[in-house]
Design an enzyme around this catalytic site. Structure first.
Site, PDB file in Angstrom:
ATOM      1  N   GLY A   1      -5.549 -10.380 -10.221  1.00 44.85           N
ATOM      2  CA  GLY A   1      -4.447 -10.070  -9.302  1.00 44.85           C
ATOM      3  C   GLY A   1      -4.490  -8.588  -8.937  1.00 44.85           C
ATOM      4  O   GLY A   1      -5.513  -7.926  -9.083  1.00 44.85           O
ATOM      5  N   PHE A   2      -3.356  -8.063  -8.515  1.00 42.58           N
ATOM      6  CA  PHE A   2      -3.334  -6.662  -8.092  1.00 42.58           C
ATOM      7  C   PHE A   2      -3.767  -5.716  -9.206  1.00 42.58           C
ATOM      8  O   PHE A   2      -4.550  -4.800  -8.984  1.00 42.58           O
ATOM      9  CB  PHE A   2      -1.942  -6.280  -7.588  1.00 42.58           C
ATOM     10  CG  PHE A   2      -1.621  -6.855  -6.240  1.00 42.58           C
ATOM     11  CD1 PHE A   2      -2.256  -6.376  -5.104  1.00 42.58           C
ATOM     12  CD2 PHE A   2      -0.689  -7.868  -6.099  1.00 42.58           C
ATOM     13  CE1 PHE A   2      -1.973  -6.890  -3.855  1.00 42.58           C
ATOM     14  CE2 PHE A   2      -0.399  -8.403  -4.844  1.00 42.58           C
ATOM     15  CZ  PHE A   2      -1.037  -7.915  -3.724  1.00 42.58           C
ATOM     16  N   GLY A   3      -3.269  -5.947 -10.426  1.00 38.22           N
ATOM     17  CA  GLY A   3      -3.591  -5.048 -11.529  1.00 38.22           C
ATOM     18  C   GLY A   3      -5.034  -5.166 -11.971  1.00 38.22           C
ATOM     19  O   GLY A   3      -5.762  -4.170 -12.063  1.00 38.22           O
TER      20      GLY A   3
ATOM     21  N   GLU B   1      12.488 -13.796   2.909  1.00 36.46           N
ATOM     22  CA  GLU B   1      11.425 -13.863   3.909  1.00 36.46           C
ATOM     23  C   GLU B   1      11.159 -15.293   4.374  1.00 36.46           C
ATOM     24  O   GLU B   1      10.961 -15.540   5.564  1.00 36.46           O
ATOM     25  CB  GLU B   1      10.158 -13.187   3.364  1.00 36.46           C
ATOM     26  CG  GLU B   1      10.390 -11.671   3.274  1.00 36.46           C
ATOM     27  CD  GLU B   1       9.222 -10.860   2.726  1.00 36.46           C
ATOM     28  OE1 GLU B   1       9.127  -9.670   3.078  1.00 36.46           O
ATOM     29  OE2 GLU B   1       8.420 -11.402   1.947  1.00 36.46           O
TER      30      GLU B   1
ATOM     31  N   ASP C   1       2.494  -7.676 -14.200  1.00 34.75           N
ATOM     32  CA  ASP C   1       3.626  -8.552 -14.482  1.00 34.75           C
ATOM     33  C   ASP C   1       3.689  -9.016 -15.930  1.00 34.75           C
ATOM     34  O   ASP C   1       4.768  -9.267 -16.469  1.00 34.75           O
ATOM     35  CB  ASP C   1       3.560  -9.820 -13.606  1.00 34.75           C
ATOM     36  CG  ASP C   1       3.858  -9.539 -12.144  1.00 34.75           C
ATOM     37  OD1 ASP C   1       4.129  -8.378 -11.806  1.00 34.75           O
ATOM     38  OD2 ASP C   1       3.810 -10.496 -11.343  1.00 34.75           O
TER      39      ASP C   1
ATOM     40  N   ALA D   1       3.531  -5.602  -7.090  1.00 36.99           N
ATOM     41  CA  ALA D   1       2.147  -5.149  -6.971  1.00 36.99           C
ATOM     42  C   ALA D   1       1.979  -3.688  -7.386  1.00 36.99           C
ATOM     43  O   ALA D   1       1.012  -3.330  -8.073  1.00 36.99           O
ATOM     44  CB  ALA D   1       1.669  -5.338  -5.533  1.00 36.99           C
ATOM     45  N   GLN D   2       2.920  -2.823  -6.984  1.00 31.35           N
ATOM     46  CA  GLN D   2       2.743  -1.382  -7.194  1.00 31.35           C
ATOM     47  C   GLN D   2       2.582  -0.986  -8.674  1.00 31.35           C
ATOM     48  O   GLN D   2       1.609  -0.317  -9.018  1.00 31.35           O
ATOM     49  CB  GLN D   2       3.899  -0.600  -6.551  1.00 31.35           C
ATOM     50  CG  GLN D   2       3.681  -0.327  -5.075  1.00 31.35           C
ATOM     51  CD  GLN D   2       2.404   0.458  -4.796  1.00 31.35           C
ATOM     52  OE1 GLN D   2       2.013   1.350  -5.549  1.00 31.35           O
ATOM     53  NE2 GLN D   2       1.726   0.096  -3.728  1.00 31.35           N
TER      54      GLN D   2
END
Lengths: 443, 443
Positions: A21-23, A178, A308, A325-326
């Site tokens: 994932g992002f990390g 959203e 996460d 994500a950040q």
């Protein structure tokens, strides 16, 4: 499965990353020039850009735009070995992870398995609701929405018809907001043209939020404006209400109210997705690993957790950082740096989260933004926020190709009011059987 | 299911079209201003641009590029009603079709159900081979190719490894030639970068053709050059050979030779996909309806068949027209015109096939073309043919949006040598179980 997975040994310290994932991906990339062998394991062969999944679900973007194959992203990184596998258990004693392709030995293990949908133990909800965490979830929602309308064409009974036309979204965070906004756009610009025979004044979109604010982590202005925009777009927002049960047809709220829908979208919670094998005292509330300020899992100097799945408790973030994500990316980057320091015999550096702010889009020209610009806090809502939202998301996409194609797609949709991915391919959630109203005689 | 499907009656003669392929869609569009109600029934909610499916299968294009939702194509056509349904039986006596959503009454029925893969009764082949007729087939092939390589990484045994790396394509028509060419491009430009750990000199691509010519319907030059190009790209072409059997692992040829592969792509034949209910004397060899020169099914003045499913026997085409997009589209257009004439009490006009030629691409800069240009026959091979192939296919795509995005995709791939859709999402053909070679000890 015992036996060793076949991965060449480079004779360098081996960093095994579980989850791209992002990390995990950020860490893998940042280790590019490090004197280590990187083994990235994921159960998919692609990275998913989750913030835009809701656009796949609402026919705005094709799957292609939000996924990137790991081998393509990383194909020039010579110290990296990707393996498509499921990780089953950590054996910290032997320093191996047990996977679907055999044992994988590690010198350093990084858990970056992310989060999964949290139904808070409600098995009936899990069976009947649609989640919004994976590409398959997004495809399933898209297919289900479209199939509902195809089925609705055959119905005469008013209640049955409404159960197919109405949607209930649970959870007033960014995903819920959203999706509600995107469905209201489809209702306005697309569906009445596609399904002339249906009356879309009958299509209700309900958004249910347990607290009294939408977008809880954001500013008061953002919460207020997102509510105002959603209501302007005709979304029925229910604040301070909870869903008690959903049997695939009737939604019962804690107030006793009931709603009827065959499509409930569950965006009300996520929980960490821990791997078996570490002692339970490593885990915190919500299935996250307790880590120190270097992302080390407590009591395991060779095991790290980022993103996460990691709860780094601090005075500012007593329950760990937000599951976004950040923080994951920043932890991934710092951990790469720290692994190099550790290997060079230097002390690691502690993590400090640089919160760049939050964004959420409600629809065409309407978004809310709380960001830092040149060191100052900027809170804005409406068109400017929408432009910022688009810019930030475009720039965050993995490849130049994805950025270009998403940009062209958005530009096209903006001017044509069209969302073209309205095909039913792949899994569809079959609703509780509907009795089609058919007439007896042939007229 | 008895009972009438719920479709408003416009009080005009009703034309029911079964199947929205090239023929059915062209007919539906051409009836736009006719004084009829058009009901288009398809079991998918989208039209498939089959000539480019092989590019989806080989990671060159996303699904999005080759499908168009019917409701989007036809949403401004007020006399048209689309229904997502399976047609089960024709009841010519009562003038209804029995479908999964109930009975649909017709004044004129047009069968445009196209063709399906023909395994010539070989059930084992049908079970083990991958076809190339539908979007799901293409996705399955893409996923299977990629999964094979992921699995191959874990294998030590040479024969097992080759069974995953090698591909056998049966059928030397355009589909077989195009897939063989595309796989050879992936082998050259993409796979060695993605899978550094595998030796792609071990990857063999076999193309098996029962006759002595590739691209049988085309000119001798096209046949010869396509063979030359494929061999230049390292495809092993076997002419004058037939596959006797395939058990999911071993391919046995009629010469006694055997090949070992877990992926056999069957592009060796198609047959009509007729609907139940018409008497067997309406059908010709290969499951096609016998039609007269007005596309009327013999003996049924209110039932027509167009495209692959129709065999209009003539001196020039004793077994009916080739099963391609062009005859289908031309028949669709003429039938729209003839239905208007019939309703106006005029005699219908007979069909004459205007053969505009054929094209096939083998790979980057290499195609073969037999076309008519300004009334003259043009036979060309190589770069010019490749440019013509691209131009013709782009112009044939349904929407401007698809044309633009496919063009950009092709341009991008041409200059970057990249084919980016290398993700495994959706169905994968699970091979006959492979015993992974895993070592006993942890090294």
């Amino acid at each position: 499965m015992e036996g060793l997975a076949k991965i060449e040994d480079l004779g360098k310290p081996r960093v095994v990353i579980v989850g791209g994932g992002f990390g995990g991906l950020e860490l893998a990339k940042a280790l590019r020039h490090a004197p280590v062998q990187v083994v990235l394991i994921d159960k998919q062969n692609y990275h998913t850009f989750q913030p835009l999944l809701y656009q796949v679900a609402t026919a705005g973007l094709e799957v292609d735009a939000v996924v990137s194959p790991f081998r393509k992203i990383l194909d020039e990184q010579e110290n990296l070995f990707f393996r498509l596998a499921e990780v089953q258990r950590i054996d910290a004693e032997r320093q191996v992870v047990e996977t679907s392709i055999g044992l994988v030995r590690y010198d350093y293990l990084v858990l970056a398995t992310g989060a999964t949908t949290n139904y808070f133990g409600d098995a009936e909800m899990e069976r009947n609701a649609i989640a919004m965490k994976s590409v398959m979830d997004a495809i399933e929602l898209r297919n289900t929405v479209l199939s509902n309308f195809e089925k609705a064409l055959q119905l005469g009974d008013e209640v049955q018809l409404n159960s197919l036309l109405d949607f209930v979204i649970v959870g007033g965070g960014p995903t819920g907001v959203e999706i509600a906004g995107a469905l209201s756009e489809l209702r306005k610009h697309i569906f009445p043209k596609d399904y002339r025979e249906l009356d879309f004044r009958q299509m209700d979109i309900h958004l249910i939020q347990s607290g009294d604010l939408l977008l809880k982590g954001m500013s008061a202005e953002a919460s207020r404006k997102s509510l105002e925009y959603l209501e302007r777009f005709g979304v029925q927002v229910h604040l301070n209400k909870r869903v008690k049960s959903y049997d695939g047809y009737t939604v019962t709220l804690n107030t006793g109210e009931t709603l009827v829908t065959r499509t409930l979208i569950w965006a009300a919670g996520v929980a960490g997705a821990p791997v078996d094998g570490l002692p339970p005292e490593c885990l915190r509330k919500g299935g996250r690993y307790a880590v120190d300020e270097f992302n080390r899992v407590k009591g395991h100097p060779h095991i790290f957790a980022i993103g996460d799945i990691a709860a780094m408790e601090s005075t500012e973030y007593p329950e760990g950082h937000p599951m976004l994500a950040q923080p994951a990316m920043q932890q991934g980057r710092l951990l790469a740096h720290n692994l190099e320091r550790l290997l060079a015999g230097q002390a690691p550096q502690p993590f400090r989260y640089d919160d760049k702010g939050s964004l959420a889009t409600i629809g065409r020209n309407h978004a809310v933004a709380d960001i830092k610009l040149l060191g100052k806090d900027l809170k804005t809502q409406g068109f400017l926020a929408w432009i910022i939202w688009m810019f930030v998301h475009l720039m965050s996409l993995i490849s130049f190709r994805n950025r270009l194609f998403v940009f062209l797609n958005w530009t096209w949709s903006y001017f044509t009011f069209d969302k073209g991915r309205r095909y039913i391919i792949g899994p569809t959630r079959e609703p509780v059987p509907v009795e089609a109203t058919t007439e007896k005689a042939i007229v």
